[in-house]
Design a protein around this motif. Structure first.
Motif, PDB file in Angstrom:
ATOM      1  N   SER A 209       9.766  17.147  -5.527  1.00 13.47           N
ATOM      2  CA  SER A 209      10.024  15.749  -5.160  1.00 13.47           C
ATOM      3  C   SER A 209      10.662  14.986  -6.306  1.00 13.47           C
ATOM      4  CB  SER A 209       8.738  15.012  -4.828  1.00 13.47           C
ATOM      5  OG  SER A 209       7.918  15.774  -4.056  1.00 13.47           O
ATOM      6  N   ASP A 309       8.327   9.520   0.833  1.00 17.39           N
ATOM      7  CA  ASP A 309       7.787  10.673   0.099  1.00 17.39           C
ATOM      8  C   ASP A 309       6.608  11.219   0.906  1.00 17.39           C
ATOM      9  OD1 ASP A 309       6.714  12.455  -1.715  1.00 17.39           O
ATOM     10  OD2 ASP A 309       6.191  10.979  -3.226  1.00 17.39           O
ATOM     11  N   THR A 339       7.870  18.488  -0.374  1.00 20.77           N
ATOM     12  CA  THR A 339       7.674  19.412  -1.493  1.00 20.77           C
ATOM     13  C   THR A 339       6.726  20.539  -1.094  1.00 20.77           C
ATOM     14  OG1 THR A 339       6.866  19.565  -3.772  1.00 20.77           O
ATOM     15  CG2 THR A 339       5.767  17.968  -2.391  1.00 20.77           C
ATOM     16  N   SER A 341       4.844  21.750  -3.570  1.00 19.51           N
ATOM     17  CA  SER A 341       3.948  21.759  -4.730  1.00 19.51           C
ATOM     18  C   SER A 341       2.478  21.768  -4.345  1.00 19.51           C
ATOM     19  CB  SER A 341       4.206  20.526  -5.602  1.00 19.51           C
ATOM     20  OG  SER A 341       5.396  20.683  -6.297  1.00 19.51           O
TER      21      SER A 341
HETATM   22  C1  LIG Z   1       3.106  10.762  -4.507  1.00 20.73           C
HETATM   23  C2  LIG Z   1       3.538  12.114  -4.986  1.00 20.73           C
HETATM   24  N1  LIG Z   1       4.733  12.591  -4.619  1.00 20.73           N
HETATM   25  C3  LIG Z   1       5.140  13.816  -5.004  1.00 20.73           C
HETATM   26  C4  LIG Z   1       4.355  14.632  -5.785  1.00 20.73           C
HETATM   27  C5  LIG Z   1       4.800  16.046  -6.090  1.00 20.73           C
HETATM   28  O1  LIG Z   1       5.855  16.145  -6.930  1.00 20.73           O
HETATM   29  P1  LIG Z   1       6.661  17.503  -7.156  1.00 20.73           P
HETATM   30  O2  LIG Z   1       7.198  17.981  -5.839  1.00 20.73           O
HETATM   31  O3  LIG Z   1       7.767  17.081  -8.070  1.00 20.73           O
HETATM   32  O4  LIG Z   1       5.736  18.507  -7.759  1.00 20.73           O
HETATM   33  C6  LIG Z   1       3.136  14.169  -6.237  1.00 20.73           C
HETATM   34  C7  LIG Z   1       2.318  15.001  -7.133  1.00 20.73           C
HETATM   35  O5  LIG Z   1       1.212  14.746  -7.486  1.00 20.73           O
HETATM   36  C8  LIG Z   1       2.706  12.885  -5.807  1.00 20.73           C
HETATM   37  O6  LIG Z   1       1.496  12.422  -6.199  1.00 20.73           O
END
Ligand SMILES: Cc1ncc(COP(=O)(O)O)c(C=O)c1O
Length: 498
Positions: A209, A309, A339, A341
């Motif tokens: 993300s 998001d 994402t 993640s």
């Molecule tokens: C609100 C939010 N968006 C996105 C993410 C994830 O980010 P990424 O895909 O860069 O790991 C997180 C991670 O904790 C988050 O809290």
């Protein structure tokens, strides 16, 4: 003394000059001694074989053999049978060589005493400080999925199969939008499970993300543009926007999500709104239907963008997953970001952007300016993982596991500290938030908790302005149910002592 990582076969920069009166062997001997003294070569580092060096310097081996014999005899080098010749591990160059002079100094930088001028955008952020390593920190880590339940054997098998069957064209630069088979798999998943309106050619694969936000900000927002951000909210989006030179306008979040009317009052002509409508971070609120329509209505009338998001809403207990805001939009004003993640694992670094069809080319060109294309191998393995049904099986399994942990955590907090706090956001995701009633300083308590190996993520730093409320974000993704009661007791103790 710790051995330094040594790279075999790296050509070494040593100059020899046949025109000098000094012999070639003496030149080589002096060059190695000087490079060791300047710490350009470190104890334990491999040195080139005499054959390699003779080839690189285009001289015979004889002077090199002489120099190496001398360096070995004097203890600068050590030979390990079967492995090669190394800079001696026992060596402390400073103890036997004269202090390097100004032109021959240690291999370190001469840093100025005053901070230097860098871009205003980069200066707007404090320098990065490495946070605590996640392992060994204890219960309530935020944002960490439970990897003990991840089907590692399946993933490893898919990695192995892909690695055995790599095609030469996968080694070339790829499409800046990403691997088409993966984009098709994601499009099918999003249409089915999140009610996102999309085709594969609108999907760009990114490294999570964070990169999605970065590219989106660069495409849509000029420096000085104002952007609504949720208050409290996701602190890393503020970083992206500040680095892009934008001005953030904190808009309060209540039980229905971002307060659109407040946003309109504060900054009616903002260029964009950043929202996490399915499971707001950190309060865990789901944006109500009424607010969703208000937000889209504002975006349509103001000609502004909505950046959605959707990072962890797969893990909702009970009922259907919440459908996306993007799916309600009729004027292609929403950029949808997702994402893997949380739903798989964070080091995978794979996320995606669903781009309005008319902007795909713009996004691709901006992405290419920062990163030519996503890495091929992870994308291929992930596509196999999704297409073979492992992804959905994993989500189903984890949904049950996290639902149980969420329930245990909420019950224990209620029982132990019900009077001290209120729980919010316990319907989805891998964390919930407790709002503390007593007058405490959450950051101070978090520091004390860390000494007791309890990870309490303070709520107050998630506010851009002064926090009206103190509390903690408690992750349960990587905290087993059996650990929860003990951890909640420690939390209660910390709260009642402050
Ligand atoms: C609100 C939010 N968006 C996105 C993410 C994830 O980010 P990424 O895909 O860069 O790991 C997180 C991670 O904790 C988050 O809290």
């Amino acid at each position: 003394m710790a051995a330094h990582f040594s790279l075999r076969g790296v050509p070494i920069v040593i100059a020899v000059d046949r025109g000098l009166r000094k012999s070639l062997s003496a030149q080589i001997y002096d060059a190695f001694r000087a490079r060791i003294a300047r710490r350009e070569m470190r104890p334990g580092q491999i040195v080139p074989s005499t054959r390699e060096l003779a080839r690189d310097l285009d001289i015979s081996r004889l002077p090199i053999l002489t120099a190496y014999a001398q360096l070995l005899a004097e203890g600068y080098f050590e030979a390990r049978i079967g492995s090669g010749t190394f800079v001696a591990r026992s060596l402390d160059p400073k103890s036997f060589l004269p202090r390097p002079g100004p032109r021959d100094r240690d291999n370190s930088f001469d840093l100025p005493s005053k901070p230097r001028v860098i871009s205003a955008r980069a200066s707007a952020l404090p320098p990065y400080v490495r946070s605590l390593p996640a392992e060994g920190v204890g219960p309530f880590q935020v944002g960490q999925p439970d990897l003990s339940a991840f089907p590692l054997n399946v993933w490893s098998r898919l990695v192995a199969r892909r690695s055995r069957n790599m095609r030469a064209d996968e080694f070339l630069y790829g499409d800046p939008m990403g691997f088409v088979v993966l984009r098709e798999a994601i499009a099918t998943y999003l249409r089915t499970s999140r009610l996102v309106k999309c085709e594969a050619d609108q999907i760009m694969i990114v490294s999570g993300s964070q990169q999605a936000l970065y590219v989106t900000a660069r495409v849509l927002l000029d420096p000085e543009a104002t952007v609504w951000v949720e208050e409290p909210g996701y602190w890393l989006v503020r970083k992206v926007l500040k680095v892009a030179g934008c001005r953030t306008v904190p808009v309060p979040v209540d039980a229905e999500g971002l307060d659109v009317r407040a946003g309109v009052r504060l900054s009616p002509k903002a260029r964009a709104a950043f929202v996490v409508p399915s499971h707001q971070f950190p309060l865990g609120v789901t944006m109500s239907a009424g607010r969703r329509f208000q937000l889209l209505d504002w975006a349509h009338k103001a000609g502004s963008w909505v950046i959605e998001d959707d990072y962890d809403s797969e893990y909702r207990s009970g009922g259907m997953p919440i459908s996306s805001l993007q799916g309600l939009d009729t004027e292609s004003r929403v950029i949808y970001i997702g994402t893997f993640s949380k739903v798989l694992f964070p080091s995978l670094r794979v996320g995606y952007i669903v781009i309005p069809p008319d902007l795909v080319g713009r996004f691709a060109t901006v992405r290419q300016s920062m990163d030519l294309c996503p890495s091929a191998s992870n994308q291929a393995v992930l596509a196999d993982f999704i297409r073979q049904g492992h992804f959905i099986r994993h989500v189903r399994r984890m949904r049950k596991i996290y639902a149980e942990r969420r329930e245990v955590l909420a019950r224990e907090i209620d029982r132990e500290s019900g009077k001290l706090c209120t729980i919010v956001g316990a319907e989805a995701g891998m964390h919930l938030t407790v709002l503390i009633h007593a007058k405490i300083r959450d950051q101070e308590i978090a520091a004390k908790a860390a000494e007791k190996k309890l990870w309490l993520w303070p709520l107050s730093p998630t506010y851009d302005d002064v926090a009206p409320q103190q509390g903690f974000i408690l992750g349960f993704g990587n905290t087993r149910s059996a650990e929860i009661p003990g951890a909640v007791r420690v939390l209660k103790e910390l709260l009642s002592r402050s």
